[in-house]
Design an enzyme around this catalytic site. Structure first.
Site, PDB file in Angstrom:
ATOM      1  N   HIS A 104      -4.712  52.631  77.502  1.00  0.00           N
ATOM      2  CA  HIS A 104      -3.677  51.662  77.998  1.00  0.00           C
ATOM      3  C   HIS A 104      -2.366  52.519  77.959  1.00  0.00           C
ATOM      4  O   HIS A 104      -2.199  53.081  77.010  1.00  0.00           O
ATOM      5  CB  HIS A 104      -3.794  50.375  77.645  1.00  0.00           C
ATOM      6  N   ASP A 131       0.593  50.567  78.478  1.00  0.00           N
ATOM      7  CA  ASP A 131       1.939  49.843  78.303  1.00  0.00           C
ATOM      8  C   ASP A 131       2.096  49.928  76.570  1.00  0.00           C
ATOM      9  O   ASP A 131       1.039  50.304  75.849  1.00  0.00           O
ATOM     10  CB  ASP A 131       1.660  48.584  78.647  1.00  0.00           C
ATOM     11  N   ASP A 166      -0.040  54.031  69.354  1.00  0.00           N
ATOM     12  CA  ASP A 166      -0.794  52.989  70.284  1.00  0.00           C
ATOM     13  C   ASP A 166      -0.439  53.054  71.565  1.00  0.00           C
ATOM     14  O   ASP A 166       0.585  52.119  71.813  1.00  0.00           O
ATOM     15  CB  ASP A 166      -0.703  51.469  69.612  1.00  0.00           C
ATOM     16  N   GLU A 198      -2.625  46.274  79.166  1.00  0.00           N
ATOM     17  CA  GLU A 198      -3.451  45.668  77.893  1.00  0.00           C
ATOM     18  C   GLU A 198      -2.836  44.965  76.922  1.00  0.00           C
ATOM     19  O   GLU A 198      -3.619  43.922  76.427  1.00  0.00           O
ATOM     20  CB  GLU A 198      -4.108  47.039  77.239  1.00  0.00           C
ATOM     21  N   GLU A 199      -1.722  45.384  76.353  1.00  0.00           N
ATOM     22  CA  GLU A 199      -0.963  44.458  75.418  1.00  0.00           C
ATOM     23  C   GLU A 199      -0.701  43.125  75.726  1.00  0.00           C
ATOM     24  O   GLU A 199      -0.314  42.261  74.832  1.00  0.00           O
ATOM     25  CB  GLU A 199       0.223  45.223  75.157  1.00  0.00           C
ATOM     26  N   GLU A 243      -8.324  54.009  71.442  1.00  0.00           N
ATOM     27  CA  GLU A 243      -7.262  53.122  70.452  1.00  0.00           C
ATOM     28  C   GLU A 243      -7.375  53.718  69.322  1.00  0.00           C
ATOM     29  O   GLU A 243      -8.383  54.631  68.808  1.00  0.00           O
ATOM     30  CB  GLU A 243      -7.722  51.765  70.488  1.00  0.00           C
ATOM     31  N   HIS A 292       2.446  48.952  66.535  1.00  0.00           N
ATOM     32  CA  HIS A 292       3.291  47.684  66.854  1.00  0.00           C
ATOM     33  C   HIS A 292       4.373  47.581  65.928  1.00  0.00           C
ATOM     34  O   HIS A 292       5.233  46.613  65.757  1.00  0.00           O
ATOM     35  CB  HIS A 292       2.822  46.603  66.984  1.00  0.00           C
TER      36      HIS A 292
END
Length: 383
Positions: A72, A74, A104, A136-137, A164, A358
């Site tokens: 992903h 984003d 990530d 995705e997030e 991931e 994150h």
């Protein structure tokens, strides 16, 4: 360009989910086109975001089957985080590469893009595919559109690797995620005239307590899967708001809840229990006070769990290439369950640790990128 060069390029494009990802997608698209490939995009309704899918054909030109490398584009925000260096500038310190998205999961995308020239030069009986998604997030919004387009175009894929961050260790299962918003509508009144109102906050609290009781039942009675760090399904209420003044019976209370279910539990059955409580217990109580009382429940996000078969060719390949036979299951979600649901056997394996995702000063270790490159070369060679 090297993986590190690609990573610097990718993290410099702020693809926080609230923003467009087109800058990154078009950068990748243009590079692939320059190599004679034909990537295609699938866009959201507004045309502000896009998925990218690109097939690197087999030696005989074949485009069916083979393996998809998925990531992903984003990232989560950096709001309120005190970074030691600029979050959208790749910074190297002590063998680590710092930037938002470095772990990530732009590290995996960077490795994939850096190796495209090698992939094209590797004689393969089967194609490789690149699958990059948006959002995705925030509930895996983009991937279902891409998978629907694959089906419509008649593209067949034998297996997928979702990159991931797993510290380059195969993950064969993860929980599903479902998020819901609930609005409880009562009737406003002056708080001195309580019988004339219907207190939305108090009735919402009853539903929240019923949800909490479900969580306690799962914790005590399962079902359990001891391979997970949290070996049972969970459900939590995480946001709430309601009322307009301390002397007014609240007309509206709104809250959100989410459940993360083991793959053996049906999300529809879980939500069905909540709907049944509302229908048979909560609403009758509310409507005895105010016939016009209502409860609205809206799904905000739904991402299925993953439960990869150990007999699947992709599982056996990833285990062989990583020399890792451990059964590893995680509580966080990925797009892998969506691929599996589309009939594509899938495993999760990528560079970096989820513990860094994150967070402030997110990083990926340089040696993790090197391990990822080696792994991807061997994936291509296996075809």
């Amino acid at each position: 360009m090297t993986s590190q060069d690609w990573l610097a390029r990718l993290v410099a494009i702020d693809t926080t989910s609230r923003n467009s990802n087109l800058g990154l997608i078009e950068t990748v698209r243009d590079d692939l086109r320059a190599r004679g490939l034909d990537p295609w995009l699938s866009s959201n309704a507004e045309g502000t975001k896009a998925n990218l899918f690109c097939t690197l054909p087999a030696q005989d030109g074949g485009t069916q089957g083979g393996i998809a490398l998925s990531g992903h584009t984003d990232t989560v925000p950096v709001d309120g985080q005190d970074w030691s260096s600029a979050p959208f500038t790749l910074t190297e310190r002590d063998g680590r590469l710092y930037a938002r998205g470095s772990c990530d999961m732009k590290g995996f995308i960077a490795c994939t893009m850096a190796l495209v020239p090698e992939f094209l030069a590797t004689p393969r009986a089967k194609p490789l595919h690149l699958a990059l998604s948006y959002d995705e997030e925030i509930a895996c919004i983009g991937a279902p559109l891409m998978l629907a387009d694959l089906q419509q175009r008649g593209v067949k894929v034998d297996g997928a690797i979702v990159g991931e961050p797993t510290s380059m260790q195969p993950v064969v299962a993860h929980k599903g995620l479902n998020a819901w918003r609930c609005r409880v509508h009562g009737k406003a009144a002056h708080s001195s005239l309580t019988p004339q109102g219907c207190n939305a906050i108090e009735h919402a609290a009853q539903l929240i307590c019923a949800i909490r009781e479900m969580a306690e039942q799962w914790r005590a009675n399962g079902p359990f899967d001891q391979f997970y760090d949290v070996p049972y399904s969970t459900i939590t209420t995480n946001l709430i708001g309601g009322g307009i003044a301390m002397n007014t019976i609240p007309q509206l209370c709104e809250f959100t809840y989410e459940f993360r279910n083991l793959p053996m539990l049906s999300p529809a059955d879980i939500q069905g229990r909540i709907d049944a409580y509302v229908r048979t217990e909560l609403l009758p109580r509310m409507q005895r006070e105010f016939p016009g009382a209502t409860v609205e429940i809206e799904n905000l996000a739904a991402a299925p769990g993953l439960d990869a078969s150990e007999q699947a060719a992709i599982t056996q390949l990833v285990r062989a290439l990583t020399a890792d036979k451990s059964v590893r299951k995680v509580a966080y979600g990925t797009e892998a369950g969506l691929f599996q649901g589309a009939g594509i056997p899938t495993v999760v394996c990528g560079p970096g640790s989820i513990e860094q995702a994150h967070k402030v000063d997110e990083f990926v270790a340089i040696d993790q990128l090197a391990q990822c490159e080696k792994f991807l070369r061997e994936v291509a060679a296996s075809l």
